[in-house]
Scaffold this motif. Structure first.
Motif, short mmCIF file in Angstrom:
data_model
loop_
_atom_site.label_atom_id
_atom_site.label_comp_id
_atom_site.label_asym_id
_atom_site.label_seq_id
_atom_site.Cartn_x
_atom_site.Cartn_y
_atom_site.Cartn_z
N VAL A 129 0.85 -1.20 0.00
CA VAL A 129 0.00 0.00 0.00
C VAL A 129 0.88 1.25 0.00
O VAL A 129 1.85 1.34 0.75
N CYS A 255 -5.06 6.31 -1.27
CA CYS A 255 -4.25 5.11 -1.07
C CYS A 255 -4.39 4.18 -2.26
O CYS A 255 -5.50 4.02 -2.81
N GLY A 257 -3.42 0.26 -3.75
CA GLY A 257 -3.01 -1.09 -3.36
C GLY A 257 -2.88 -2.01 -4.55
O GLY A 257 -2.89 -1.57 -5.71
N ILE A 263 -7.21 -3.17 -0.83
CA ILE A 263 -7.09 -1.76 -0.45
C ILE A 263 -8.29 -1.35 0.40
O ILE A 263 -8.16 -0.55 1.34
N TYR A 266 -7.66 -2.53 3.90
CA TYR A 266 -6.71 -1.65 4.57
C TYR A 266 -7.40 -0.39 5.07
O TYR A 266 -7.23 0.03 6.23
#
Length: 690
Positions: A129, A255, A257, A263, A266
């Motif tokens: 990430v 973000c 991923g 993602i 996360y």
């Protein structure tokens, strides 16, 4: 041959000079010019090289890990180099000469309109990430800051519950940015809904979360294929924090991923609060029964007792019986209307004796004609007008009154004590907390603790549920994922379509699940049967939803975390009763055990109970667009019929081995099953075979 004899220092030539000297003066000029030209070319080359080197250094300066910044915006690449995220600066451009880079922070101090504080900070919280903290803060008076996020040929999910709900999000038309605050989408079909979060997720394995401090407005452009993120205080219900200037700041984090599922996991683990406990298992297992769609505000003691008797007589179980609107004399009171409920204590004794627990409808309003209105004014319990001296009157769907100020500890204590009093007096099991949207606040208002973000009012209201959360339900949520109760989607109309109809249920449940609300209570089976908003028949007094619509709605609800009846199956015929008994039993034996197991995991992970197909098919383009199928966990896929007059449907099976509810095996997936037969008393579901 001749020699060139140098002239000694201080020696003068003769006036005429020699023939040799004359020859030199004529032939040497091109050489001098060539030399000068060479010097110019060398100088130009040096300047060009310096400029090129500076450009390279500037280009390197304006790059972070997988990110490139320019004066008009920035783009982010994924690990393979493909562009997965694009943001354009709409309200201003950066002066790149003011930019500098120190460590993992790239910052700029000037825009085309003046001074600002802009930075992008790169953070790598784990190997898979990369996150970017972005902040554009105006340092001088400016109306707004706006960035536009491009779709990049990807699919986006999240944001808010809406009246017309699509999965993935569809950008339709041009919408100027509006306050992103909790609203009642039943009364205002164009507003953002009662459950919302500043979070969006892309099939490109990208997620964006807008910071809580931002006076956030959301718009979009179908023409440009963008979502418009705007920060502003002017012409807005957002207010700067006390002591701060009204200078807009747009800050968020992006973000990236490896895939959409990882993602999202996360982001949920990092940024969403988690519930502390699982609500009552009985509500997951047994249907709850509400008086609302059946009796509306004409409910009485006799009608409630008859309803309970009919439930038992027709062989149904009940987690609890929900007594809805108008059991009190006036809105804002906390006891039973003695005319409609002449012996409330005896009624509760009878219901308990017959095995029924009862919950009551409640809300944050006290109408001006209620005996409690004067009490609340005297105690200062209401949201007030901007001066802070007078209570602010609000209009809601049941009249005009005040709305309790849940930032005021005394108002919270008073409201809670009223609920505890009626709960203790009659043995009430819990409450249905209605309303709570910030759209019911006055246009101009003040609260004991000032609200920079009006939706914080929604958060404070949801906190009132905590003592009653075992069987309580809310229809609003903002930063409320840690409230351990059932979250009900807004009232549905008794229609088939995407606008608050049957087709909207799966997209809505998937959306609020992505926003972190997992203990979902779909609305009443068959919808609310409101006049003029119902596909069905009328006997002059009551409107009954279309029979086929009711059955298909019932089948879908059986595969949701909880079931809620109001229009009873026996309002139709014996076949509908038998289908309802079949599916409530299927819910109890097949669905509820899986849901309860997943509900326990929610406390740690926040992962959805009801999941989109792409959850297990991260590289499957078809899975990103399917809005009429869903997963319970990873291994139970459901494909209800959502069209009138159909006893078949197309079904998509992602990669894997699947076994149908009929016992068929499908090994060569992914595949489409076209016109797969599904009888009126069936729902198609498939189990993943390990």
């Amino acid at each position: 041959m001749y020699q060139i004899v140098p002239v000694a220092p201080g020696e003068q030539q003769t006036a005429g000079g020699s023939p040799m000297k004359k020859k030199l003066s004529h032939e040497g000029r091109p050489m001098v010019l060539a030399g000068l030209l060479g010097c110019v070319l060398v100088l130009a080359a040096v300047v060009s090289w310096c400029y090129y080197s500076a450009s390279l250094r500037k280009a390197q300066l304006l790059k972070a890990e997988l990110l490139e910044l320019n004066k008009d915006g920035f783009i982010i690449h994924n690990m393979t180099g493909a562009v997965v995220f694009s943001m354009t600066f709409r309200s201003g451009t950066l002066d790149l000469d003011s930019c500098s880079k120190e460590g993992n922070i790239l910052s700029c101090t000037q825009s085309d309109s003046g001074k600002l504080n802009f930075f992008i900070q790169t953070v790598r919280p784990k190997d898979t990430v990369i996150c970017y903290r972005v902040r554009w803060e105006e340092l001088q008076s400016k109306r707004s800051v706006e960035h536009a996020m491009a779709y990049n040929d990807s699919h986006w999910y999240g944001g808010a519950e809406t009246a017309t709900q699509y999965w993935p999000i569809r950008i339709q038309g041009e919408k100027e940015p509006e306050p992103f605050i909790t609203s009642d989408v039943y009364s205002n079909r164009d507003a953002f809904g009662g459950i919302l979060e500043r979070y969006w997720l892309s099939s490109n394995a990208t997620a964006i979360k807008i910071n809580d401090s931002v006076p956030f407005h959301l718009g979009w452009s179908e023409k440009d294929r963008t979502l418009r993120f705007q920060a502003r205080y002017q012409d807005s219900p957002f207010k700067p924090a006390e002591g701060q200037q009204a200078l807009p700041e747009l800050s968020y984090r992006v973000c990236v991923g490896l895939d959409v599922t990882s993602i999202h996991k996360y982001m949920v683990r990092r940024y969403f609060p988690k519930p502390s406990k699982v609500p009552s298992p009985e509500v997951f297992k047994q249907p709850l029964w509400s008086t609302w769609a059946l009796h509306k505000t004409s409910v009485t003691q006799d009608k409630l007792l008859q309803y309970a008797s009919d439930i038992t007589e027709h062989g149904f179980t009940c987690s609890h019986l929900e007594l809805d609107d108008r059991y009190t004399s006036d809105y804002g009171e906390f006891d039973f209307d003695p005319q409609k409920f002449p012996n409330a204590s005896g009624m509760f004794d009878k219901l308990r004796e017959d095995g029924f627990q009862v919950s009551l409808w409640t809300h944050p309003f006290i109408n001006y004609d209620s005996i409690n209105f004067g009490v609340a004014v005297e105690k200062g319990l209401f949201v007030r007008e901007p001066s802070g001296e007078l209570p602010a009157l609000v209009r809601w769907w049941n009249g005009i009154g005040g709305i309790l100020d849940f930032t005021n500890p005394e108002a919270r204590e008073w409201y809670s004590s009223q609920l505890h009093m009626i709960k203790t007096r009659y043995g009430v099991t819990s409450f249905k907390f209605d309303a709570g949207e910030s759209s019911y606040l006055p246009r101009q208002f003040s609260t004991m603790i000032p609200l920079s973000d009006p939706s914080t009012f929604t958060r404070r209201y949801t906190e009132m549920v905590i003592p009653f959360s075992e069987r309580a339900e809310l229809r609003v949520g903002y930063q409320s994922q840690d409230i351990s109760c059932f979250f009900r989607i807004i009232d549905r109309d008794s229609v088939w379509g995407y606008e608050l109809g049957l087709k909207s249920i799966i997209p809505t449940v998937l959306t609020i699940s992505i926003l972190g609300y997992q203990f979902v209570l779909p609305d009443m089976i068959g919808g609310n049967a409101y006049p003029n908003r119902t596909t069905g028949t009328s006997d002059g007094k009551n409107v009954l939803p279309d029979r086929e619509l009711y059955i298909r709605w019932l089948e879908l609800s059986a595969f949701m975390p909880a079931m809620q009846f109001s229009i009873p199956p026996w309002a139709y015929d014996n076949e509908v009763v038998q289908i309802a008994q079949k599916f409530t039993e299927l819910h109890r034996t097949l669905v509820a055990p899986r849901v309860l197991e997943l509900a326990g995991e929610v406390l740690d992970t926040g992962d959805p109970i009801i999941r989109p197909l792409w959850w297990i098919a991260i590289n499957d383009e078809a899975a990103y667009k399917i809005d009429s199928q869903f997963l319970i966990g990873d291994d139970l896929m459901v494909a209800p019929v959502l069209e009138p007059g159909k006893q078949e449907r197309d079904i998509y099976l992602p990669a894997g081995r699947w076994r149908s509810y009929k016992g068929e095996h499908f090994d060569k997936c992914p595949m489409y099953l076209t016109d797969y037969p599904v009888d009126l008393d069936e729902i198609a579901f498939f189990t993943w075979v390990h």
